[in-house]
Design a protein around this motif. Structure first.
Motif, PDB file in Angstrom:
ATOM      1  N   PRO A   1      20.643  80.290  46.078  1.00  0.00           N
ATOM      2  CA  PRO A   1      20.509  79.092  46.914  1.00  0.00           C
ATOM      3  C   PRO A   1      19.064  78.619  47.003  1.00  0.00           C
ATOM      4  CG  PRO A   1      21.724  80.863  48.031  1.00  0.00           C
ATOM      5  CD  PRO A   1      21.075  81.465  46.828  1.00  0.00           C
ATOM      6  N   VAL A   2      18.891  77.412  47.525  1.00  0.00           N
ATOM      7  CA  VAL A   2      17.559  76.853  47.760  1.00  0.00           C
ATOM      8  C   VAL A   2      16.754  77.800  48.645  1.00  0.00           C
ATOM      9  CG1 VAL A   2      16.332  74.929  48.842  1.00  0.00           C
ATOM     10  CG2 VAL A   2      18.397  74.489  47.508  1.00  0.00           C
ATOM     11  N   LEU A   3      15.490  77.952  48.355  1.00  0.00           N
ATOM     12  CA  LEU A   3      14.497  78.807  49.013  1.00  0.00           C
ATOM     13  C   LEU A   3      14.458  80.215  48.437  1.00  0.00           C
ATOM     14  CD1 LEU A   3      14.758  78.012  52.870  1.00  0.00           C
ATOM     15  CD2 LEU A   3      13.367  76.881  51.137  1.00  0.00           C
ATOM     16  N   TYR A   4      15.578  80.742  47.985  1.00  0.00           N
ATOM     17  CA  TYR A   4      15.651  82.144  47.566  1.00  0.00           C
ATOM     18  C   TYR A   4      15.212  82.309  46.109  1.00  0.00           C
ATOM     19  CZ  TYR A   4      18.251  82.811  51.876  1.00  0.00           C
ATOM     20  OH  TYR A   4      18.624  82.839  53.199  1.00  0.00           O
ATOM     21  N   ASN A   5      14.282  83.248  45.889  1.00  0.00           N
ATOM     22  CA  ASN A   5      13.793  83.544  44.544  1.00  0.00           C
ATOM     23  C   ASN A   5      14.436  84.792  43.958  1.00  0.00           C
ATOM     24  OD1 ASN A   5      11.735  81.427  44.445  1.00  0.00           O
ATOM     25  ND2 ASN A   5      10.726  82.598  46.056  1.00  0.00           N
TER      26      ASN A   5
ATOM     27  N   HIS B   1      11.950  69.046  50.533  1.00  0.00           N
ATOM     28  CA  HIS B   1      12.223  67.758  51.183  1.00  0.00           C
ATOM     29  C   HIS B   1      13.665  67.638  51.673  1.00  0.00           C
ATOM     30  CE1 HIS B   1      13.919  66.837  47.234  1.00  0.00           C
ATOM     31  NE2 HIS B   1      14.432  65.730  47.734  1.00  0.00           N
ATOM     32  N   ALA B   2      14.504  68.611  51.367  1.00  0.00           N
ATOM     33  CA  ALA B   2      15.900  68.570  51.809  1.00  0.00           C
ATOM     34  C   ALA B   2      16.396  69.989  52.050  1.00  0.00           C
ATOM     35  CB  ALA B   2      16.770  67.871  50.770  1.00  0.00           C
ATOM     36  N   ILE B   3      17.005  70.206  53.223  1.00  0.00           N
ATOM     37  CA  ILE B   3      17.487  71.523  53.609  1.00  0.00           C
ATOM     38  C   ILE B   3      18.966  71.422  53.998  1.00  0.00           C
ATOM     39  CG2 ILE B   3      17.338  73.333  55.378  1.00  0.00           C
ATOM     40  CD1 ILE B   3      15.110  73.541  53.367  1.00  0.00           C
ATOM     41  N   PRO B   4      19.803  72.341  53.525  1.00  0.00           N
ATOM     42  CA  PRO B   4      21.231  72.301  53.879  1.00  0.00           C
ATOM     43  C   PRO B   4      21.469  72.424  55.381  1.00  0.00           C
ATOM     44  CG  PRO B   4      20.858  73.757  52.003  1.00  0.00           C
ATOM     45  CD  PRO B   4      19.509  73.411  52.547  1.00  0.00           C
ATOM     46  N   LEU B   5      22.500  71.728  55.846  1.00  0.00           N
ATOM     47  CA  LEU B   5      22.910  71.764  57.241  1.00  0.00           C
ATOM     48  C   LEU B   5      24.382  72.163  57.336  1.00  0.00           C
ATOM     49  CD1 LEU B   5      21.629  68.486  58.968  1.00  0.00           C
ATOM     50  CD2 LEU B   5      20.870  70.807  59.465  1.00  0.00           C
ATOM     51  N   THR B   6      24.762  72.738  58.458  1.00  0.00           N
ATOM     52  CA  THR B   6      26.186  72.914  58.762  1.00  0.00           C
ATOM     53  C   THR B   6      26.586  71.814  59.741  1.00  0.00           C
ATOM     54  OG1 THR B   6      25.828  74.353  60.682  1.00  0.00           O
ATOM     55  CG2 THR B   6      25.917  75.414  58.509  1.00  0.00           C
TER      56      THR B   6
ATOM     57  N   ALA C   1      19.416  76.073  60.837  1.00  0.00           N
ATOM     58  CA  ALA C   1      19.785  77.487  60.764  1.00  0.00           C
ATOM     59  C   ALA C   1      19.506  78.059  59.377  1.00  0.00           C
ATOM     60  CB  ALA C   1      21.259  77.658  61.123  1.00  0.00           C
ATOM     61  N   TYR C   2      19.591  77.218  58.356  1.00  0.00           N
ATOM     62  CA  TYR C   2      19.324  77.678  56.991  1.00  0.00           C
ATOM     63  C   TYR C   2      17.906  78.228  56.881  1.00  0.00           C
ATOM     64  CZ  TYR C   2      19.648  77.618  51.869  1.00  0.00           C
ATOM     65  OH  TYR C   2      19.693  77.983  50.533  1.00  0.00           O
ATOM     66  N   ILE C   3      16.954  77.580  57.558  1.00  0.00           N
ATOM     67  CA  ILE C   3      15.560  78.039  57.550  1.00  0.00           C
ATOM     68  C   ILE C   3      15.415  79.297  58.392  1.00  0.00           C
ATOM     69  CG2 ILE C   3      13.198  77.449  58.226  1.00  0.00           C
ATOM     70  CD1 ILE C   3      13.873  74.536  57.633  1.00  0.00           C
ATOM     71  N   ARG C   4      16.082  79.315  59.552  1.00  0.00           N
ATOM     72  CA  ARG C   4      15.971  80.467  60.452  1.00  0.00           C
ATOM     73  C   ARG C   4      16.633  81.711  59.861  1.00  0.00           C
ATOM     74  NH1 ARG C   4      19.051  78.969  64.901  1.00  0.00           N
ATOM     75  NH2 ARG C   4      19.473  76.843  64.221  1.00  0.00           N
ATOM     76  N   ARG C   5      17.610  81.520  58.999  1.00  0.00           N
ATOM     77  CA  ARG C   5      18.276  82.664  58.371  1.00  0.00           C
ATOM     78  C   ARG C   5      17.390  83.350  57.331  1.00  0.00           C
ATOM     79  NH1 ARG C   5      23.246  81.890  54.169  1.00  0.00           N
ATOM     80  NH2 ARG C   5      21.584  80.635  53.230  1.00  0.00           N
TER      81      ARG C   5
END
Length: 263
Positions: free
Chosen positions: A10-14, A42-47, A98-102
């Protein structure tokens, strides 16, 4: 176009490493008030559960592609984020998805032939390791600590919210409500040459108005209709984000916006 994450991540994860008591018995998790991994996103997934809070700060759009997902726009051009500085410190007090906080944790399948999910982390975040300070991940008996149990619970709730989000997106697609989005924004200093942004999807308001009454009543009762309106109302914030980019000297950049596909 937006750069893609590594295959199947997923986005952010290397990278992803399963957390286990054999290798990580003495490891600790750090807390931080900075998120440098978000600075250039510039874009982060949301629930969908986040729409009511997120729509106050961010334009909410949907990614293009076969499996569209909701996205909070933090900038209108790739690599631009007007809500976090270069060190990952938020400007003011925006809602933090929450995606960032996770991050750097998530639940992932280790074997494709099973539905079992394991708690994993991204080691490149430098938030999990053999540190002197931080929260222990396991106790003296190599059992998950209270801190780890809390992380697991948060990730489980995120997965549940993700499943609800998939159902929401299916409803939109089944009703054929999604359309390719486009917005033209004029700069105050150059009103004759508007910047046009594409590469995202949005709800088609004309088709929404044409829906039958029984469908609208159903969506109003199950809470889906307010989520659609939260998305639509938030779109005006694209102009606010554009103005912030200009004021911060981070845009606009000639070209089209293309929010990244997200897992």
């Amino acid at each position: 176009m937006a750069s893609a994450p590594k295959p199947n991540l997923p986005v952010l994860y290397n990278e992803l490493v399963p957390l286990n008591s054999t290798e990580h018995a003495t490891w600790k998790g750090r807390t931080t008030d900075k998120a440098p991994w978000v600075a250039n996103q510039h874009a982060i997934p949301l629930t969908v559960e986040e729409f009511p809070l997120a729509q106050r700060d961010y334009p909410i759009v949907f990614s293009s592609g076969d499996r569209p997902v909701p996205l909070a726009l933090m900038g209108l051009n790739e690599g631009v984020n007007v809500f976090f500085n270069d060190e990952g410190v938020p400007h003011g007090t925006p809602y933090i998805p929450a995606y960032i906080r996770r991050y750097p944790f998530l639940l992932a399948k280790l074997q494709q032939d099973t539905d079992n999910l394991s708690l994993c982390f991204d080691p490149t975040a430098n938030l999990v390791g053999e540190f002197d300070e931080g929260n222990a991940l396991f106790d003296e008996n190599k059992e998950p600590s209270e801190h780890t149990k809390g992380l697991l619970q948060f990730c489980e709730k995120f997965e549940e919210a993700g499943n609800k989000t998939q159902l929401f997106m299916k409803e939109l697609e089944d009703a054929d409500l999604l359309m390719d989005g486009e917005i033209s924004i004029q700069r105050r200093d150059n009103p004759d040459q508007p910047f046009t942004y594409r590469g995202f999807r949005m709800v088609n308001q004309e088709k929404l108005r044409e829906l039958r009454g029984d469908q609208l009543r159903k969506w109003n009762e199950n809470g889906l209709l307010p989520l659609i309106f939260a998305h639509l109302f938030s779109l005006e914030l694209m102009r606010t984000v554009f103005a912030k980019q200009v004021d911060m000297g981070k845009g606009p950049i000639a070209g089209e916006m293309a929010p990244p596909a997200a897992n």
